[in-house]
Scaffold this motif. Structure first.
Motif, PDB file in Angstrom:
ATOM      1  N   GLN A 117      18.240  44.350  -2.744  1.00 16.78           N
ATOM      2  CA  GLN A 117      17.147  44.751  -1.864  1.00 16.78           C
ATOM      3  C   GLN A 117      16.186  43.584  -1.690  1.00 16.78           C
ATOM      4  O   GLN A 117      16.261  42.604  -2.407  1.00 16.78           O
ATOM      5  N   LEU A 118      15.266  43.721  -0.740  1.00 18.80           N
ATOM      6  CA  LEU A 118      14.303  42.649  -0.486  1.00 18.80           C
ATOM      7  C   LEU A 118      12.896  43.112  -0.871  1.00 18.80           C
ATOM      8  O   LEU A 118      11.987  43.161  -0.061  1.00 18.80           O
ATOM      9  N   GLY A 119      12.722  43.470  -2.139  1.00 20.33           N
ATOM     10  CA  GLY A 119      11.434  43.919  -2.654  1.00 20.33           C
ATOM     11  C   GLY A 119      10.495  42.750  -2.908  1.00 20.33           C
ATOM     12  O   GLY A 119      10.686  41.645  -2.413  1.00 20.33           O
ATOM     13  N   LEU A 120       9.475  42.989  -3.727  1.00 17.91           N
ATOM     14  CA  LEU A 120       8.457  41.977  -4.006  1.00 17.91           C
ATOM     15  C   LEU A 120       8.718  41.164  -5.268  1.00 17.91           C
ATOM     16  O   LEU A 120       7.873  40.379  -5.677  1.00 17.91           O
ATOM     17  N   GLY A 121       9.851  41.333  -5.898  1.00 22.83           N
ATOM     18  CA  GLY A 121      10.130  40.644  -7.156  1.00 22.83           C
ATOM     19  C   GLY A 121      10.361  39.152  -7.001  1.00 22.83           C
ATOM     20  O   GLY A 121      10.494  38.616  -5.905  1.00 22.83           O
ATOM     21  N   GLY A 122      10.417  38.477  -8.144  1.00 22.97           N
ATOM     22  CA  GLY A 122      10.618  37.036  -8.172  1.00 22.97           C
ATOM     23  C   GLY A 122      11.978  36.603  -7.666  1.00 22.97           C
ATOM     24  O   GLY A 122      12.105  35.561  -7.015  1.00 22.97           O
ATOM     25  N   THR A 123      13.008  37.392  -7.953  1.00 20.86           N
ATOM     26  CA  THR A 123      14.352  37.057  -7.483  1.00 20.86           C
ATOM     27  C   THR A 123      14.392  37.065  -5.961  1.00 20.86           C
ATOM     28  O   THR A 123      14.972  36.171  -5.339  1.00 20.86           O
ATOM     29  N   GLU A 124      13.771  38.068  -5.378  1.00 24.60           N
ATOM     30  CA  GLU A 124      13.736  38.176  -3.926  1.00 24.60           C
ATOM     31  C   GLU A 124      12.991  36.995  -3.310  1.00 24.60           C
ATOM     32  O   GLU A 124      13.412  36.434  -2.304  1.00 24.60           O
ATOM     33  N   LYS A 125      11.882  36.608  -3.919  1.00 23.03           N
ATOM     34  CA  LYS A 125      11.111  35.466  -3.411  1.00 23.03           C
ATOM     35  C   LYS A 125      11.941  34.193  -3.483  1.00 23.03           C
ATOM     36  O   LYS A 125      11.967  33.405  -2.538  1.00 23.03           O
ATOM     37  N   GLN A 126      12.635  33.975  -4.601  1.00 25.53           N
ATOM     38  CA  GLN A 126      13.462  32.781  -4.750  1.00 25.53           C
ATOM     39  C   GLN A 126      14.610  32.772  -3.745  1.00 25.53           C
ATOM     40  O   GLN A 126      14.976  31.718  -3.221  1.00 25.53           O
ATOM     41  N   LEU A 127      15.187  33.931  -3.461  1.00 26.96           N
ATOM     42  CA  LEU A 127      16.260  34.014  -2.479  1.00 26.96           C
ATOM     43  C   LEU A 127      15.746  33.618  -1.099  1.00 26.96           C
ATOM     44  O   LEU A 127      16.404  32.876  -0.378  1.00 26.96           O
ATOM     45  N   VAL A 128      14.564  34.105  -0.720  1.00 26.54           N
ATOM     46  CA  VAL A 128      13.969  33.750   0.576  1.00 26.54           C
ATOM     47  C   VAL A 128      13.722  32.250   0.640  1.00 26.54           C
ATOM     48  O   VAL A 128      14.043  31.594   1.639  1.00 26.54           O
ATOM     49  N   LEU A 129      13.155  31.673  -0.416  1.00 24.21           N
ATOM     50  CA  LEU A 129      12.902  30.228  -0.442  1.00 24.21           C
ATOM     51  C   LEU A 129      14.202  29.428  -0.360  1.00 24.21           C
ATOM     52  O   LEU A 129      14.286  28.413   0.347  1.00 24.21           O
ATOM     53  N   LEU A 130      15.230  29.870  -1.090  1.00 17.27           N
ATOM     54  CA  LEU A 130      16.526  29.194  -1.065  1.00 17.27           C
ATOM     55  C   LEU A 130      17.154  29.264   0.319  1.00 17.27           C
ATOM     56  O   LEU A 130      17.630  28.256   0.854  1.00 17.27           O
TER      57      LEU A 130
END
Length: 77
Positions: A36-49
């Motif tokens: 999912q694309l929630g507010l967590g750190g993994t999601e943020k790193q995926l967007v940045l990557l």
């Protein structure tokens, strides 16, 4: 960048020879899979990557298993 809902994954690597005849591997297409694309750190790193890869000319697709989420718009931009 493409955002898809689904479950296919993979990384395609193509090889081209440099001036010295040595093959240099570079990614042709990259698929990133996340639940999912929630507010967590993994999601943020995926967007940045994903943004970084697109900025370098790599054909990047993000596959999301569940629709929606706060970071959905960041990937669509």
């Amino acid at each position: 960048m493409t955002v898809r809902n689904g479950s296919e994954t993979g990384v395609a690597v193509s090889a081209q020879a440099d001036a010295g005849g040595v093959p240099a591997a570079r990614p042709g297409r990259v698929y990133l899979l996340i639940g999912q694309l929630g507010l967590g750190g993994t999601e943020k790193q995926l967007v940045l990557l994903a943004d970084g890869l697109c900025g370098r000319g790599v054909d990047t697709s993000v596959l999301v298993m569940f629709e929606g989420g706060p970071r959905d718009e960041a990937l669509s931009a």
